[in-house]
Motif scaffolding. Sequence first.
Motif, PDB file in Angstrom:
ATOM      1  N   ILE A 104       0.773  -1.158  -0.036  1.00 32.19           N
ATOM      2  CA  ILE A 104       0.062  -0.103   0.055  1.00 32.19           C
ATOM      3  C   ILE A 104       0.883   1.261  -0.131  1.00 32.19           C
ATOM      4  O   ILE A 104       0.690   2.386  -0.699  1.00 32.19           O
ATOM      5  CB  ILE A 104      -1.041  -0.123   1.113  1.00 32.19           C
ATOM      6  CG1 ILE A 104      -2.011  -0.938   0.912  1.00 32.19           C
ATOM      7  CG2 ILE A 104      -1.534   1.115   1.469  1.00 32.19           C
ATOM      8  CD1 ILE A 104      -3.010  -1.558   2.121  1.00 32.19           C
ATOM      9  N   MET A 105       2.023   1.011   0.628  1.00 32.53           N
ATOM     10  CA  MET A 105       2.843   2.327   0.997  1.00 32.53           C
ATOM     11  C   MET A 105       3.674   2.513  -0.202  1.00 32.53           C
ATOM     12  O   MET A 105       4.154   3.643  -0.443  1.00 32.53           O
ATOM     13  CB  MET A 105       3.634   2.301   2.228  1.00 32.53           C
ATOM     14  CG  MET A 105       2.794   2.427   3.462  1.00 32.53           C
ATOM     15  SD  MET A 105       2.055   4.156   3.564  1.00 32.53           S
ATOM     16  CE  MET A 105       0.681   4.040   4.374  1.00 32.53           C
ATOM     17  N   SER A 106       3.832   1.659  -1.181  1.00 34.65           N
ATOM     18  CA  SER A 106       4.795   1.985  -2.194  1.00 34.65           C
ATOM     19  C   SER A 106       3.853   1.940  -3.423  1.00 34.65           C
ATOM     20  O   SER A 106       4.628   2.468  -4.574  1.00 34.65           O
ATOM     21  CB  SER A 106       5.623   0.605  -2.528  1.00 34.65           C
ATOM     22  OG  SER A 106       5.576  -0.416  -1.789  1.00 34.65           O
ATOM     23  N   ASP A 107       2.585   1.987  -3.407  1.00 37.82           N
ATOM     24  CA  ASP A 107       1.743   1.978  -4.513  1.00 37.82           C
ATOM     25  C   ASP A 107       1.599   3.605  -5.041  1.00 37.82           C
ATOM     26  O   ASP A 107       1.691   4.403  -4.127  1.00 37.82           O
ATOM     27  CB  ASP A 107       0.148   1.589  -4.082  1.00 37.82           C
ATOM     28  CG  ASP A 107      -0.269   0.513  -4.855  1.00 37.82           C
ATOM     29  OD1 ASP A 107       0.611   0.126  -5.695  1.00 37.82           O
ATOM     30  OD2 ASP A 107      -1.506   0.286  -4.738  1.00 37.82           O
ATOM     31  N   ASN A 109       1.756   6.857  -5.409  1.00 40.13           N
ATOM     32  CA  ASN A 109       2.803   7.786  -4.696  1.00 40.13           C
ATOM     33  C   ASN A 109       3.303   7.280  -3.516  1.00 40.13           C
ATOM     34  O   ASN A 109       2.636   7.257  -2.419  1.00 40.13           O
ATOM     35  CB  ASN A 109       1.953   9.138  -4.320  1.00 40.13           C
ATOM     36  CG  ASN A 109       1.270   9.906  -5.489  1.00 40.13           C
ATOM     37  OD1 ASN A 109       1.803  10.260  -6.287  1.00 40.13           O
ATOM     38  ND2 ASN A 109      -0.175   9.922  -5.333  1.00 40.13           N
ATOM     39  N   PRO A 110       4.671   6.837  -3.674  1.00 40.71           N
ATOM     40  CA  PRO A 110       5.039   6.061  -2.522  1.00 40.71           C
ATOM     41  C   PRO A 110       5.372   7.095  -1.371  1.00 40.71           C
ATOM     42  O   PRO A 110       5.587   8.195  -1.690  1.00 40.71           O
ATOM     43  CB  PRO A 110       6.626   5.613  -3.178  1.00 40.71           C
ATOM     44  CG  PRO A 110       6.486   5.962  -4.664  1.00 40.71           C
ATOM     45  CD  PRO A 110       5.219   6.973  -4.943  1.00 40.71           C
ATOM     46  N   ASP A 111       5.303   6.309  -0.301  1.00 36.15           N
ATOM     47  CA  ASP A 111       5.259   7.446   0.906  1.00 36.15           C
ATOM     48  C   ASP A 111       6.713   7.238   1.495  1.00 36.15           C
ATOM     49  O   ASP A 111       7.287   6.261   1.787  1.00 36.15           O
ATOM     50  CB  ASP A 111       4.336   6.502   2.046  1.00 36.15           C
ATOM     51  CG  ASP A 111       4.542   7.354   3.288  1.00 36.15           C
ATOM     52  OD1 ASP A 111       3.227   8.166   3.478  1.00 36.15           O
ATOM     53  OD2 ASP A 111       5.160   7.615   4.165  1.00 36.15           O
TER      54      ASP A 111
ATOM     55  N   MET B   1      13.195   9.867  -3.521  1.00 37.06           N
ATOM     56  CA  MET B   1      12.103   9.891  -3.706  1.00 37.06           C
ATOM     57  C   MET B   1      11.394  11.023  -3.255  1.00 37.06           C
ATOM     58  O   MET B   1      11.771  11.761  -2.561  1.00 37.06           O
ATOM     59  CB  MET B   1      11.426   8.787  -2.668  1.00 37.06           C
ATOM     60  CG  MET B   1      10.162   8.320  -2.824  1.00 37.06           C
ATOM     61  SD  MET B   1       9.506   7.290  -1.579  1.00 37.06           S
ATOM     62  CE  MET B   1      10.869   5.984  -1.438  1.00 37.06           C
ATOM     63  N   LYS B   2      10.305  11.394  -4.294  1.00 34.86           N
ATOM     64  CA  LYS B   2       9.624  12.614  -4.130  1.00 34.86           C
ATOM     65  C   LYS B   2       9.182  12.930  -2.908  1.00 34.86           C
ATOM     66  O   LYS B   2       8.320  11.905  -2.308  1.00 34.86           O
ATOM     67  CB  LYS B   2       8.686  12.842  -5.032  1.00 34.86           C
ATOM     68  CG  LYS B   2       8.430  14.306  -5.269  1.00 34.86           C
ATOM     69  CD  LYS B   2       7.209  14.449  -6.214  1.00 34.86           C
ATOM     70  CE  LYS B   2       6.361  15.600  -6.280  1.00 34.86           C
ATOM     71  NZ  LYS B   2       4.962  15.630  -6.491  1.00 34.86           N
ATOM     72  N   ILE B   4       5.851  13.614  -0.754  1.00 36.15           N
ATOM     73  CA  ILE B   4       4.740  14.063  -1.017  1.00 36.15           C
ATOM     74  C   ILE B   4       4.030  15.038  -0.156  1.00 36.15           C
ATOM     75  O   ILE B   4       2.855  15.549  -0.379  1.00 36.15           O
ATOM     76  CB  ILE B   4       3.755  12.654  -1.286  1.00 36.15           C
ATOM     77  CG1 ILE B   4       3.920  11.566  -0.041  1.00 36.15           C
ATOM     78  CG2 ILE B   4       4.237  12.178  -2.532  1.00 36.15           C
ATOM     79  CD1 ILE B   4       3.272  10.589  -0.385  1.00 36.15           C
ATOM     80  N   TYR B   5       4.738  15.086   1.032  1.00 37.57           N
ATOM     81  CA  TYR B   5       4.152  16.094   2.213  1.00 37.57           C
ATOM     82  C   TYR B   5       4.674  17.318   2.155  1.00 37.57           C
ATOM     83  O   TYR B   5       4.246  18.024   3.157  1.00 37.57           O
ATOM     84  CB  TYR B   5       4.099  15.169   3.534  1.00 37.57           C
ATOM     85  CG  TYR B   5       3.548  13.845   3.325  1.00 37.57           C
ATOM     86  CD1 TYR B   5       1.930  13.605   2.885  1.00 37.57           C
ATOM     87  CD2 TYR B   5       4.095  12.865   3.494  1.00 37.57           C
ATOM     88  CE1 TYR B   5       1.520  12.261   2.824  1.00 37.57           C
ATOM     89  CE2 TYR B   5       3.791  11.381   3.483  1.00 37.57           C
ATOM     90  CZ  TYR B   5       2.373  11.145   3.316  1.00 37.57           C
ATOM     91  OH  TYR B   5       1.666   9.990   2.939  1.00 37.57           O
ATOM     92  N   VAL B 237      -2.769  12.352  -1.924  1.00 40.26           N
ATOM     93  CA  VAL B 237      -2.053  11.328  -2.734  1.00 40.26           C
ATOM     94  C   VAL B 237      -2.496  10.057  -2.559  1.00 40.26           C
ATOM     95  O   VAL B 237      -1.904   8.655  -2.945  1.00 40.26           O
ATOM     96  CB  VAL B 237      -0.530  11.333  -2.559  1.00 40.26           C
ATOM     97  CG1 VAL B 237       0.034  12.584  -2.936  1.00 40.26           C
ATOM     98  CG2 VAL B 237      -0.181  11.333  -0.884  1.00 40.26           C
ATOM     99  N   LYS B 239      -3.494   8.094   0.237  1.00 42.20           N
ATOM    100  CA  LYS B 239      -2.832   7.408   1.364  1.00 42.20           C
ATOM    101  C   LYS B 239      -3.749   7.487   2.682  1.00 42.20           C
ATOM    102  O   LYS B 239      -3.839   6.667   3.458  1.00 42.20           O
ATOM    103  CB  LYS B 239      -1.461   7.722   1.771  1.00 42.20           C
ATOM    104  CG  LYS B 239      -0.369   7.672   0.695  1.00 42.20           C
ATOM    105  CD  LYS B 239       0.114   6.108   0.760  1.00 42.20           C
ATOM    106  CE  LYS B 239       1.024   6.051  -0.180  1.00 42.20           C
ATOM    107  NZ  LYS B 239       0.501   5.339  -1.434  1.00 42.20           N
ATOM    108  N   LYS B 252      -7.201  10.742  -5.934  1.00 36.67           N
ATOM    109  CA  LYS B 252      -6.376   9.917  -6.868  1.00 36.67           C
ATOM    110  C   LYS B 252      -7.071   9.622  -7.997  1.00 36.67           C
ATOM    111  O   LYS B 252      -6.642   9.694  -9.099  1.00 36.67           O
ATOM    112  CB  LYS B 252      -5.910   8.947  -6.272  1.00 36.67           C
ATOM    113  CG  LYS B 252      -4.445   8.296  -6.713  1.00 36.67           C
ATOM    114  CD  LYS B 252      -3.943   7.206  -5.806  1.00 36.67           C
ATOM    115  CE  LYS B 252      -4.550   6.089  -5.595  1.00 36.67           C
ATOM    116  NZ  LYS B 252      -4.619   4.826  -6.272  1.00 36.67           N
TER     117      LYS B 252
END
Lengths: 351, 270
Positions: A104-107, A109-111, B1-2, B4-5, B237, B239, B252
């Motif tokens: 879920i976390m790499s899906d 937009n990766p967190d 890695m971008k 996102i926050y 995003v 999450k 999304k």
Amino acid sequence: MHKISSEKFHKVLEQIIKDNETYGAVKKRDEYIYDRLETLSDLEIENYVPTVLPPKKYFYPQEEDLVQIDYKTKKANRVIFKKEIVLLGVRPCDINAISLFDRIMSDGNPDPNYLERRKHITVIGFDCVKSCWEHALCEAVGTINVKEGYDLFFSEYKKEYVIKTGSKKGEELFDRYIKNSHKLSEKERDDYHHERAERIKKFNHKVKYLFQDVSSIFEKHYDDPYWKEIGKICLMCGSCVMVCPTCYCFTMDEEVDLKLQTVTRKRKWDGCMLRDFAMVAGNHNFRPTAEMRLKHRWNRKFNYLLKKYHMSNCVGCGRCGFACLVKINPIDILNTIMGNYYSGVKHESEK
Amino acid sequence: MKNIYKPLKSKIENIVHESPGIKSFVLKPDEEFRFDTGQFIELTLPGFGEAAFTPSSSPFEKKRFEVTIMKAGYVTSLFHDIKKGIPVGVRGPYGAGYPVKQFEGKDVLILGGGVGLAPLRSLLLTLVAQKQNYKRIILCYGAKTPSDIIYKDQFKDWEKKGVQILRSVDKPDTSWQETVGVVTVLLDKIKVDTSKAVVAVCGPPVMMKFGTFKLLEIGFKPQSIYLSMERNMSCGVGKCGHCAFGPYFVCKDGPVFTYDQIKDFPDVWL
């Protein structure tokens, strides 16, 4: 697949605890929690029951900093908390939850916070030889078996321990700590699988229907009368969400320090069972009732996310059923809704 | 890695009073900022909080953009209290906007209510800038009272550029000479070949619901009705789970959905 003696198993664990910052299931008053292990005797191996909180708290803390903003210049910097730790004795349900979290976390937009921290966490799993408590349904939802999400995995077999490696890190651990071990012959392997299958047969098996049809039944019985029934008694406390190993919803808050120098954007656990979760400005609530929230939560576990990730998003640990003050639990939910479907109970929209 | 926050620092260059309770903010981000019409952003007031808005300006302008904010909750009230020059944070753009390519060669009907005209203005400006690609552009807009109408002085300009405009108010004042009633009554006044037309709808939940029903009634196909759905978009995003909408995340997979995509969902209209 290799195996080691019980004596060696204990020695290996002792050494792992000595060498690493290790966490595992520890008894605290009448319950178990994940806590720091100083020696092997701290760790509960034989009589494990699910801990109050799952090991999720190490991957995904209740509260964490994401971004710090200088109040004067408004310059923003990312913050990622990470620490090299080992989780020892993680059970199959929680390993499956970790593997789901990883996906879920790499899906999409990766967190970055989760994924960066995850690299520093080693997962050493223990198999379950018996059902841990009456709330569990791992054997029904298929999470008693592990495919990924662990580095090393120990499974008891005829008073010895079978070892599986699940990653490169796991192989390194194997080379470092285990060295001499007996490689299982094909016959032993078959026998191990057979014995394991036999012991799973003695688990709870309280879910009465075939789990594989669950998402289509949940879809067809979206308006099942049972949701209204449990919606009436649900206290909307959110305990089920807080103890769930696969619930990952969060909220973001901004906090300013007392000197008015730094703004910290924090991520905190949140849950769809809480009243204001789906509320927008102007106090419009898109899921105003407990009934709607229960439906939503369980459809995520057994329908929406199951379809997306091809595995149950309820890993069957039973923590929610135990934590619930009014005894709403996934075993009853599955049995009632699937039962209603098979016995032809009409749902709202058909009446 | 971008990350996102992490927000992008931006300055509030100008504030426009649109109506009692609604203001537009002109924002200039530190870096060039591109978005597709209909996509949304997360706007932060550092130290207070963040909320989701859809830019109401043309996506062809890359240096600055506008958001139109109704005073409705915590963050929006704070925005109504701040002054020009204040730095804020912007994340995004997020989600899927209006697929304007698919509108080409068709009549485009825009149905807006109240502050829901904000994302639709961005769409309108996008369409007007390349209006040779569309057969007709028709705007139906409703507000509670004449003073609640936003972008008051811009309708003339849009009309000049060839947009057919119909407006209604629930409660007229003595000078109001246009339609009286809820916005859906305007749909009776227009003639469109619904097989060669698309419609974009945005407004309060109740207006979206009855607007869609009315559009279906006059013959629009579910796949030609584009709805800008509102939910509590928090992370932006996919999450945090707040904007979960059946199996979708509005942030999304939306915020723009065709009615065909969502019509079979439980709890579409709430």
